[in-house]
Every structure is written in C-alpha cells, then in structure tokens.
Design an enzyme around this catalytic site. Structure first.
Site, PDB file in Angstrom:
ATOM      1  N   HIS A  94      -7.038  -0.846   3.883  1.00  0.00           N
ATOM      2  CA  HIS A  94      -7.097  -0.447   2.645  1.00  0.00           C
ATOM      3  C   HIS A  94      -5.831  -0.051   2.227  1.00  0.00           C
ATOM      4  O   HIS A  94      -4.707  -0.895   2.351  1.00  0.00           O
ATOM      5  CB  HIS A  94      -8.156   0.868   2.530  1.00  0.00           C
ATOM      6  CG  HIS A  94      -8.582   1.401   1.115  1.00  0.00           C
ATOM      7  ND1 HIS A  94      -8.287   0.896   0.000  1.00  0.00           N
ATOM      8  CD2 HIS A  94      -9.086   2.520   1.039  1.00  0.00           C
ATOM      9  CE1 HIS A  94      -8.713   1.719  -0.950  1.00  0.00           C
ATOM     10  NE2 HIS A  94      -9.202   2.615  -0.461  1.00  0.00           N
ATOM     11  N   HIS A 154      -9.083  -9.903  -0.547  1.00  0.00           N
ATOM     12  CA  HIS A 154      -9.815  -8.704  -1.279  1.00  0.00           C
ATOM     13  C   HIS A 154     -11.119  -8.547  -1.476  1.00  0.00           C
ATOM     14  O   HIS A 154     -11.571  -9.808  -1.607  1.00  0.00           O
ATOM     15  CB  HIS A 154      -8.992  -8.515  -2.759  1.00  0.00           C
ATOM     16  CG  HIS A 154      -9.100  -7.284  -3.273  1.00  0.00           C
ATOM     17  ND1 HIS A 154     -10.259  -6.547  -4.008  1.00  0.00           N
ATOM     18  CD2 HIS A 154      -8.275  -6.257  -3.546  1.00  0.00           C
ATOM     19  CE1 HIS A 154      -9.997  -5.655  -4.516  1.00  0.00           C
ATOM     20  NE2 HIS A 154      -8.953  -5.034  -4.070  1.00  0.00           N
ATOM     21  N   ASP A 180      -0.977  -4.727  -2.090  1.00  0.00           N
ATOM     22  CA  ASP A 180       0.061  -4.217  -0.993  1.00  0.00           C
ATOM     23  C   ASP A 180       1.008  -5.205  -0.594  1.00  0.00           C
ATOM     24  O   ASP A 180       1.901  -4.856   0.207  1.00  0.00           O
ATOM     25  CB  ASP A 180      -0.955  -3.968   0.188  1.00  0.00           C
ATOM     26  CG  ASP A 180      -1.966  -2.699  -0.206  1.00  0.00           C
ATOM     27  OD1 ASP A 180      -3.091  -2.759  -0.195  1.00  0.00           O
ATOM     28  OD2 ASP A 180      -1.256  -1.628  -0.683  1.00  0.00           O
TER      29      ASP A 180
HETATM   30  C1  SDX Z   1      -6.810  -2.467  -1.112  1.00  0.00           C
HETATM   31  O1  SDX Z   1     -11.145  -2.490  -2.694  1.00  0.00           O
HETATM   32  C2  SDX Z   1     -10.306  -2.299  -3.333  1.00  0.00           C
HETATM   33  O2  SDX Z   1     -10.049  -2.319  -4.676  1.00  0.00           O
HETATM   34  C3  SDX Z   1      -8.844  -1.834  -2.249  1.00  0.00           C
HETATM   35  C4  SDX Z   1      -7.290  -1.808  -3.275  1.00  0.00           C
HETATM   36  C5  SDX Z   1      -7.521  -0.586  -4.084  1.00  0.00           C
HETATM   37  O3  SDX Z   1      -6.604  -0.902  -5.120  1.00  0.00           O
HETATM   38  O4  SDX Z   1      -8.214   0.376  -4.078  1.00  0.00           O
HETATM   39  O5  SDX Z   1      -7.304  -3.193  -3.941  1.00  0.00           O
HETATM   40  C6  SDX Z   1      -6.435  -1.773  -2.353  1.00  0.00           C
HETATM   41  O6  SDX Z   1      -7.096  -1.800  -0.116  1.00  0.00           O
HETATM   42  C7  SDX Z   1      -6.079  -4.047  -1.037  1.00  0.00           C
HETATM   43  C8  SDX Z   1      -6.299  -4.677   0.377  1.00  0.00           C
HETATM   44  C9  SDX Z   1      -5.496  -4.067   1.361  1.00  0.00           C
HETATM   45  N1  SDX Z   1      -5.798  -4.704   2.893  1.00  0.00           N
HETATM   46  C10 SDX Z   1      -5.220  -5.770   3.330  1.00  0.00           C
HETATM   47  O7  SDX Z   1      -4.242  -6.565   2.676  1.00  0.00           O
HETATM   48  C11 SDX Z   1      -5.659  -6.185   4.624  1.00  0.00           C
HETATM   49  C12 SDX Z   1      -5.762  -7.518   4.953  1.00  0.00           C
HETATM   50  N2  SDX Z   1      -7.276  -7.772   4.207  1.00  0.00           N
HETATM   51  C13 SDX Z   1      -8.231  -8.058   4.914  1.00  0.00           C
HETATM   52  O8  SDX Z   1      -8.542  -7.003   5.926  1.00  0.00           O
HETATM   53  C14 SDX Z   1      -9.557  -8.347   3.786  1.00  0.00           C
HETATM   54  O9  SDX Z   1      -9.077  -9.260   3.158  1.00  0.00           O
HETATM   55  C15 SDX Z   1      -9.934  -6.715   2.949  1.00  0.00           C
HETATM   56  C16 SDX Z   1     -10.141  -5.714   4.041  1.00  0.00           C
HETATM   57  C17 SDX Z   1      -9.128  -6.646   2.089  1.00  0.00           C
HETATM   58  C18 SDX Z   1     -11.415  -7.544   2.255  1.00  0.00           C
HETATM   59  O10 SDX Z   1     -12.102  -7.841   3.391  1.00  0.00           O
HETATM   60  P1  SDX Z   1     -13.649  -8.394   3.075  1.00  0.00           P
HETATM   61  O11 SDX Z   1     -13.969  -8.432   1.655  1.00  0.00           O
HETATM   62  O12 SDX Z   1     -14.695  -7.543   3.910  1.00  0.00           O
HETATM   63  O13 SDX Z   1     -13.508  -9.714   3.525  1.00  0.00           O
HETATM   64  P2  SDX Z   1     -13.921 -10.465   5.005  1.00  0.00           P
HETATM   65  O14 SDX Z   1     -13.088  -9.325   6.055  1.00  0.00           O
HETATM   66  O15 SDX Z   1     -15.397 -10.530   5.237  1.00  0.00           O
HETATM   67  O16 SDX Z   1     -13.097 -11.940   5.120  1.00  0.00           O
HETATM   68  C19 SDX Z   1     -14.021 -12.990   4.772  1.00  0.00           C
HETATM   69  C20 SDX Z   1     -13.234 -14.014   5.619  1.00  0.00           C
HETATM   70  C21 SDX Z   1     -13.247 -13.561   7.143  1.00  0.00           C
HETATM   71  O17 SDX Z   1     -13.116 -14.917   7.801  1.00  0.00           O
HETATM   72  P3  SDX Z   1     -14.531 -15.655   8.487  1.00  0.00           P
HETATM   73  O18 SDX Z   1     -14.911 -14.696   9.048  1.00  0.00           O
HETATM   74  O19 SDX Z   1     -15.302 -15.890   7.291  1.00  0.00           O
HETATM   75  O20 SDX Z   1     -13.881 -17.014   9.123  1.00  0.00           O
HETATM   76  O21 SDX Z   1     -11.691 -13.926   5.207  1.00  0.00           O
HETATM   77  C22 SDX Z   1     -11.026 -13.683   6.569  1.00  0.00           C
HETATM   78  C23 SDX Z   1     -11.755 -12.922   7.426  1.00  0.00           C
HETATM   79  O22 SDX Z   1     -11.445 -13.050   8.762  1.00  0.00           O
HETATM   80  N3  SDX Z   1      -9.993 -12.864   6.114  1.00  0.00           N
HETATM   81  C24 SDX Z   1      -8.806 -12.995   6.410  1.00  0.00           C
HETATM   82  C25 SDX Z   1      -8.052 -11.945   5.703  1.00  0.00           C
HETATM   83  N4  SDX Z   1      -8.694 -11.377   4.883  1.00  0.00           N
HETATM   84  C26 SDX Z   1     -10.203 -11.924   5.028  1.00  0.00           C
HETATM   85  N5  SDX Z   1      -7.981 -13.779   7.342  1.00  0.00           N
HETATM   86  C27 SDX Z   1      -7.025 -13.679   7.460  1.00  0.00           C
HETATM   87  N6  SDX Z   1      -5.728 -12.736   6.700  1.00  0.00           N
HETATM   88  C28 SDX Z   1      -6.571 -11.739   5.811  1.00  0.00           C
HETATM   89  N7  SDX Z   1      -5.988 -10.694   5.208  1.00  0.00           N
END
Ligand code: SDX
Length: 437
Positions: free
Chosen positions: A268, A307, A363
């Site tokens: 997050h 996201h 971020d």
């Molecule tokens: C913020 O919600 C909000 O609005 C949050 C925010 C706000 O203003 O409050 O916008 C701020 O928190 C932004 C997000 C910051 N976090 C990151 O940058 C961390 C990296 N991102 C991931 O952890 C992820 O993308 C999330 C947590 C942001 C979202 O995760 P989801 O929606 O649960 O997606 P998921 O984990 O189910 O991923 C779907 C697929 C998976 O692959 P498969 O299992 O389908 O093979 O996408 C992959 C994930 O492994 N994946 C990524 C990835 N994010 C998702 N692979 C590589 N790098 C990534 N960053």
C-alpha cells in the site's frame, strides 16, 4: 423498477428468486432469502480481500480504473492539481464544494491555529531510539493525540468532529517533521504561522539557524501538488481501516493512527519506499532487463506497479512525472529517474505486465521526487500519510453521517474442527489431523 432485478435458481431446491439490483449491486442481505429450509441461515456472500464488494455509498472520490479517471467530489484530479492549493482541495473533500475566498481564509486560519503540539510530545518522542522508523513514530504519536483531547470521543457531535478535524490536519505535518528531526538529532522547529501549509512543513523539517525559513517556491508547489494527489482514493486498504475503526465510534485520532498503520504496508503506501529500494537494488539502467526477468520468474514484484482498481495508467503517476521534471530543474536530475523510466518503458511493452494490466501507480515516481527534495526513503510513507489524513477524515465523517452504516462486523466461512472433547495433557502429542478446508 429502474434498478432491475437478478433472477436466480437454487439448484439445491429448484426454487427461483428475484433479487432487486441496487445501483449495479445486490444487497448481500437479500441473499439470506435463498434458503434450503425454513431454519437455514440462508446464502452469504464470500469475497476475500473485498475484490468485488462495495462496503458503502460514497460521494467523496470517483475512480474509473479502466479509463484511468480520478475525481474528488466530481472535479478531475488534473484540474485540481493544476489550479488548487492542497488546503483548498482538503476543504473540497471534507465539505463537498470548493470554498469561496472567505471560506478558504477561515479554513486556513482554523488549521493554522492548530499546528502546535503539546510540549510533552517531545518527551513522548524521546522514548524512541534514534534509528526508529518515522512511520512507527507517526502512528504512535497520532494515537497519543487522543490522550490529549479526551473530548474527541464524542464523535457524534458535529462541533467536536470539526475541532478534531482541524487538529489532525493541522498537527500531522508537525508530528511528521518532529519524527524527521528526531532521527537526525536536530532540535524541533516550531510551526511558523506566517507560512502556508506546505511551506510551514518544510520550515519545521529544514530550518536550522536562519531567523526565518524561506521555502523554494518551485519545491513548495511540487510538495503541495503531491499532497493533492495523495489526499484520497476511495475505499483503499487504509480507508477501509479508517471506516472500520471509526464504525465502532472510536475517536478520530486512534482511527487515523490505525489507518496510517495500514498505509505503512509495502503493498500500500509503503510501496514508495520499496520502489527506491528496488531502484537501488537494480543499480543501473543496463541491469533493468535482468531485473524484469527476475520479477517475471516470480521473484518479487515490480514495486510501484499494478493496482487493484486502475487497469490503466494511474492518472496521478502522470502528474507526478510532470512534477518530477519541475523539481529536477531545481535540484538536478536524480539518476534513479533514468532507471525508473527504463523500467517503465520495458514493462509497458512486456506481455507479462500488459496481460496483467500492470501500469505505474502513484508510488512509482513519488519516491524519486521525495528523495530529490531531500527526504530519506523511510520518510516517504509519512509524506503519504499527511495528505491522506484529509481523505481518511472525509470518509470517516461520511460514515458517521450515513444512516445505513453501523459497526463493521463481517461474517466467515468456518473451516475449523467440528465439536471435540478436551484432551488431558498426558494424552496429547499425536498431531490431530488438520480440519478439512
Ligand atoms: C497504493 O487501493 C488504492 O487505491 C491504493 C492507493 C491509494 O491511493 O490508496 O492507490 C495507493 O497502495 C498503490 C499500490 C502500491 N503498491 C505497489 O506498488 C506494490 C506492488 N503492487 C502489487 O503488490 C499489486 O499490484 C497491488 C497490491 C497494488 C494490487 O494487487 P491485486 O489487485 O491484489 O493484484 P494481484 O496481486 O492479484 O495481482 C494480479 C496478478 C498476479 O499475477 P498472477 O498470480 O495472475 O500470475 O498480477 C501480478 C500478481 O503476481 N502482479 C504483479 C504486480 N502486481 C500484481 N507482478 C509483478 N509486479 C507487480 N507490481
């Protein structure tokens, strides 16, 4: 019926049901009418991590993840970032309308009046080791505010809420600056109420022995824009916590502290700090392709990418990129920007990321700017928490005024053991078979 209905047939009983649709949703409570017998509890919805669940009706922020749209109270984030100050946007989020000139002046005066911290806060912060993470100090200090203002527990009194909102918006920059100065062993700097909100924050961070701190206007405006972009974001993880804690009628100080604790997670708000660690780990532009392959092989995530809602470019990331250019004209470019730009270029062309609709989020670039402004990575999430305090408070206020809302208490699917008898200690040891899930 303008909303329409959902017709379902329960194959267990062949009974059919017509469930009313409500603004594109079904009320989970209506599922309880689907029963196998009169004494059956009825059907419940199951949605781990709330992937497809609306927890409330809200008028604060609108996001369209597919179109990359973000609006505060209907105004596009691009226009607000270009034309408003952060406190003007804070007023909009909390009151629902942009302020008139007199409303804005009164609002600024009220918040400026509440920037000071009780002197005992210095003793409180002295309890933290020098190397303490500022986010841990920030969460603790915000919670500690509730011990200074016990009247804040009267959350159903609008006048009490108004005063505590002034206090929190006014004091979070001071707390943030104190945590920063504590870590450096520098004396705390008192607020200077001649300065604007962001300039005063910079004053409390960076004033040394000069009689009056003078903020660089380009850097001050960049920080103000970053605050606007981070102010609210609908029902994200930390806002969900704010609403959940607030639903028990806990005071706004401990509620904001809980929300800030959620924000500190690397998935997050902690992602901006994790992005800088990732860029440091990559080290140079020519090592980006290997790192991308490393991530695609399942070793970690591309921090600052992806996201839950945006399946397109996060509109905030685009504005932050523009802001970064303005900052680097003053501070000189940050070599990490070249690595980040190369990472973005490769990722946006790579099928692995394209298929998963992974784009830079808020971020990805914010940390690079913060570092150019002079912050250590450990401060980045504190910088996120300052403006997001406004969004948490706007959502909290909306929750308390929503007649549909009550204490948040989800249900579960029980997958544990059935009833079983006590086992005397001398007969224990053989591991009981785990319950079937
Ligand atoms: C913020 O919600 C909000 O609005 C949050 C925010 C706000 O203003 O409050 O916008 C701020 O928190 C932004 C997000 C910051 N976090 C990151 O940058 C961390 C990296 N991102 C991931 O952890 C992820 O993308 C999330 C947590 C942001 C979202 O995760 P989801 O929606 O649960 O997606 P998921 O984990 O189910 O991923 C779907 C697929 C998976 O692959 P498969 O299992 O389908 O093979 O996408 C992959 C994930 O492994 N994946 C990524 C990835 N994010 C998702 N692979 C590589 N790098 C990534 N960053």
């Amino acid at each position: 019926m303008e909303n329409g209905t959902l017709k379902v047939v329960d194959s267990r009983t062949n009974a059919s049901y017509e469930l009313p649709l409500f603004k594109g949703t079904i009320r989970a409570a209506d599922l309880r009418t689907v029963k196998t017998s009169a004494d059956d509890f009825g059907v419940m919805s199951y949605d781990p991590a709330f992937m497809n669940t609306a927890s409330c009706q809200s008028a604060v922020t609108f996001i369209d993840g597919d179109k990359g749209i973000l609006r505060y109270r209907g105004y596009p984030i691009e226009q607000l970032a270009e034309k408003c100050s952060f406190l003007e946007v804070a007023y909009l989020l909390l009151h629902g309308e942009l302020p008139t000139e007199s409303e804005l002046k009164s609002w600024i005066d009220a918040i400026t009046h509440h920037t000071m911290l009780h002197e005992y806060f210095k003793k409180f912060l002295e309890g933290f080791r020098l190397a303490s993470h500022p986010m841990g100090m920030f969460v603790s200090a915000v919670a500690a505010l509730s011990t200074y203002y016990p009247e804040a527990k009267n959350v159903l009194d609008p006048e009490v809420r108004k005063l505590e909102i002034y206090r929190l918006i006014g004091k979070v920059p001071t707390i943030a600056a104190y945590t920063y100065r504590h870590g450096l062993g520098f004396p705390y700097v008192y607020p200077d109420n001649d300065l604007g909100y962001t300039e005063n924050f910079m004053n409390m961070l960076w004033k040394m022995v000069e009689p009056k701190y003078r903020a660089n206007p380009v850097l001050a405006r960049a920080l103000d824009i970053l605050f606007i972009l981070h102010a609210d974001h609908e029902q994200n993880c930390s806002t969900n916590v704010m609403r959940s804690v607030g639903s028990s009628l806990a005071d706004p100080f401990v509620s904001v502290a809980a929300a800030a604790a959620a924000l500190s997670g690397p998935l997050h708000g902690g992602a901006n700090e994790a992005v800088l660690k990732m860029l440091d780990e990559i080290g140079s532009k020519d090592r980006v392709p290997a790192y991308v392959e490393h991530v695609k092989a399942g070793h970690g995530k591309l921090m600052g990418f992806g996201h839950r809602v945006y399946k397109h470019y996060d509109p905030r990331a685009r504005i932050i990129k523009w802001t970064a250019d303005q900052v680097f004209k003053v501070t000189g470019s940050n070599p990490k920007l070249d690595i980040a730009l190369e990472l973005e270029r490769i990722a946006l062309e790579d099928e692995y990321f394209v298929k998963r609709k992974l784009y830079p989020n808020v971020d990805f670039y914010s940390g690079i700017i913060y570092q150019a402004l002079g912050f250590q990575p450990a401060m980045f999430t504190v910088l996120f928490a300052i403006p997001r305090t406004v969004g948490w408070l706007a959502q909290w206020q909306e929750l308390l005024q929503d007649s549909e809302q009550k204490i948040a208490r989800p249900r579960q699917i029980y997958v544990g053991h059935e009833a079983r008898d006590f086992v005397p200690i001398e007969k224990r040891g053989a591991a009981a078979a785990p319950p079937a899930r």
